[in-house]
Design an enzyme around this catalytic site. Structure first.
Site, short mmCIF file in Angstrom:
data_model
loop_
_atom_site.label_atom_id
_atom_site.label_comp_id
_atom_site.label_asym_id
_atom_site.label_seq_id
_atom_site.Cartn_x
_atom_site.Cartn_y
_atom_site.Cartn_z
N TRP A 102 -21.75 -16.47 -21.76
CA TRP A 102 -20.96 -15.85 -20.69
C TRP A 102 -21.38 -16.41 -19.33
CZ3 TRP A 102 -22.73 -12.87 -16.55
CH2 TRP A 102 -21.75 -12.25 -15.79
N HIS A 103 -22.66 -16.74 -19.17
CA HIS A 103 -23.13 -17.24 -17.88
C HIS A 103 -22.60 -18.63 -17.55
CE1 HIS A 103 -26.03 -13.92 -18.11
NE2 HIS A 103 -26.19 -14.08 -16.81
N GLY A 104 -22.26 -19.42 -18.55
CA GLY A 104 -21.75 -20.75 -18.23
C GLY A 104 -21.48 -21.55 -19.48
N PHE A 148 -20.77 -18.30 -12.16
CA PHE A 148 -20.59 -17.75 -13.49
C PHE A 148 -19.29 -16.95 -13.60
CE2 PHE A 148 -25.39 -17.47 -12.95
CZ PHE A 148 -25.55 -18.79 -13.30
#
Length: 468
Positions: free
Chosen positions: A330-332, A468
């Site tokens: 989800w962060h990247g 993000f």
């Protein structure tokens, strides 16, 4: 438009506050409609200031999600919230992960991927997760729940566009904030809300402009050297890792403080997002204190649906690993983020096994182990690739000598560490401990003016979580 920019501080925020409280004096229900329109329009202007091309994605996805929620409330057919969840995930997948997936698929077959020109809308991960949580809640609650939460378009629009939380959270749930829209704005607590919100915003601005952006001048050049292939000595590697640990904390917790403070200035309460995470004595404790609204999202919408701890210890460990892997992704769209999530999933599983076995360690030792684990994880998280991470971690292990560090940098890092480890949390200080007093206005005003000059004297750094 950044919270720490002079345009926001001197123009946008005063104008929106003035318009909002001007509308609050109108008779109800016209006053409520007018002030909600001020916030929705102001939020769209705030978002358009980044890139107006992002606005249609935000607006159309909000309208589609609202309409889908209404259809489910009208018909009771579960296909509607399921379709809405798929739609939101598809939008996120196309904008954020299309190039990542294509590059990896083509790499497997020996081809080279030419990146598509897809511009990532700012904050898409946050506002997509926000809508998904709403749709999942409708699906879980059933038809009756959906009818009870059949929101007006203006209420839903304010919920999904509210500018303090739009770009980087906190991840607010619909039933936490939409009921607040009905409350009167002008009350006996209005002045106190404005002052406490302003103080919390000022604390957040100090964290960002005064601490995080200063530490970035230590952290960024060192990671850039490592990424370019230059070998760091031990002192430089530890300085880089500790600096980034401090930078991301003060940057993101500063943003959260500013968002919560801004919301309070408009009479709205957002959930706390940080609670002194670097004082944690276990990894479980860390995730109860770090990015709290994301942690509970992952728990409620991934970990528990996967089975949580209901199917035995082995399955629980697998569920923790899967949850954190997806949290990392989800962060990247990069394998370093996935590895960081997997590392924390493994650590949480070990933490659970340790606790189940009845083992204990002194609090001071638990804190040291937790912080070493978190710092190592941040190196992987911050590095552009695994080669860079390996170089930095190798230097931290002493493979390239001890070396030394500039005295100024050492002092800055020690100050940051002390602030992170000592004293009350921002929310406790601003929302509970401080008592309203005219005397506080003098140092607060002086600090604000100083930070205005500081932000005006250099190009404001974007918040880390904007990527993000």
């Amino acid at each position: 438009m950044l919270f720490n920019s002079q345009l926001f501080l001197l123009v946008f925020l005063p104008m929106v506050l003035a318009a909002f409280y001007g509308c609050a004096r109108l008779p109800e229900p016209a006053g409520r409609t007018a002030r909600q329109l001020v916030l929705v329009i102001g939020s769209l202007v705030f978002y358009a200031a980044w890139n107006w091309l992002f606005v249609p994605v935000l607006v159309l996805l909000a309208l589609a999600t609202w309409w889908i929620g209404r259809r489910y409330a009208d018909t009771g057919r579960a296909i509607w919230p399921i379709a809405g969840i798929v739609l939101n995930l598809a939008i996120l997948g196309v904008f954020k992960y299309a190039n990542f997936i294509a590059a990896n698929v083509e790499s497997l077959v020996g081809a080279s991927h030419r990146a598509w020109s897809i511009v990532l809308p700012l904050g898409i991960s946050f506002f997509v997760f926000q809508k998904i949580s709403y749709l999942v809640d409708l699906k879980r609650g059933g038809h009756d729940y959906a009818r009870q939460h059949r929101y007006r378009l203006l209420d839903f629009s304010e919920f999904v566009t509210f500018f303090p939380a739009l770009v980087a959270g906190p991840l607010v749930r619909h039933n936490e904030i939409i009921p607040q829209f009905e409350k009167p704005v002008l009350t006996a607590r209005t002045a106190e809300n404005l002052s406490r919100g302003a103080v919390l915003f000022l604390i957040g601005l100090t964290k960002k402009a005064g601490i995080a952006d200063t530490i970035a001048q230590i952290c960024d050049p060192l990671f850039a050297k490592a990424a370019a292939g230059t070998v760091l000595n031990g002192a430089e590697a530890w300085a880089a890792s500790i600096a980034y640990s401090m930078q991301i904390f003060f940057d993101f917790s500063g943003y959260s403080d500013m968002a919560i403070g801004l919301a309070l200035m408009f009479g709205l309460t957002l959930p706390v997002n940080f609670n002194a995470p670097y004082r944690s004595t276990s990894l479980r404790d860390f995730w109860r204190r770090w990015h709290i609204t994301l942690s509970r999202f992952l728990r409620d919408y991934l970990y528990i649906p996967l089975g949580g701890n209901r199917s035995g210890l082995a399955r629980q460990c697998v569920n923790l690993g899967l949850t954190m892997l997806l949290g990392g992704l989800w962060h990247g769209a990069a394998w370093t983020f996935v590895a960081w999530g997997g590392l924390h999933g493994f650590g949480l599983a070990v933490n659970h096994l340790w606790t189940r076995a009845g083992l204990r360690m002194p609090s001071w030792l638990g804190w040291i182990v937790t912080m070493l684990f978190v710092i190592v994880g941040w190196v992987v998280f911050r590095s552009p690739n695994f080669t860079t991470a390996w170089h930095v971690l190798g230097s931290m292990a002493g493979l390239h000598g001890i070396g030394g560090l500039h005295l100024r940098n050492a002092i800055v890092l020690w100050i940051a560490v002390a602030v992170a480890l000592v004293g009350p949390s921002s929310q406790k200080a601003a929302l509970s401990m401080l008592r309203p007093s005219p005397w506080l206005a003098v140092p607060a005003g002086a600090a604000f003016i100083f930070l205005l000059f500081l932000t005006g004297g250099r190009v404001p750094n974007e918040f880390i979580y904007f990527q993000f």
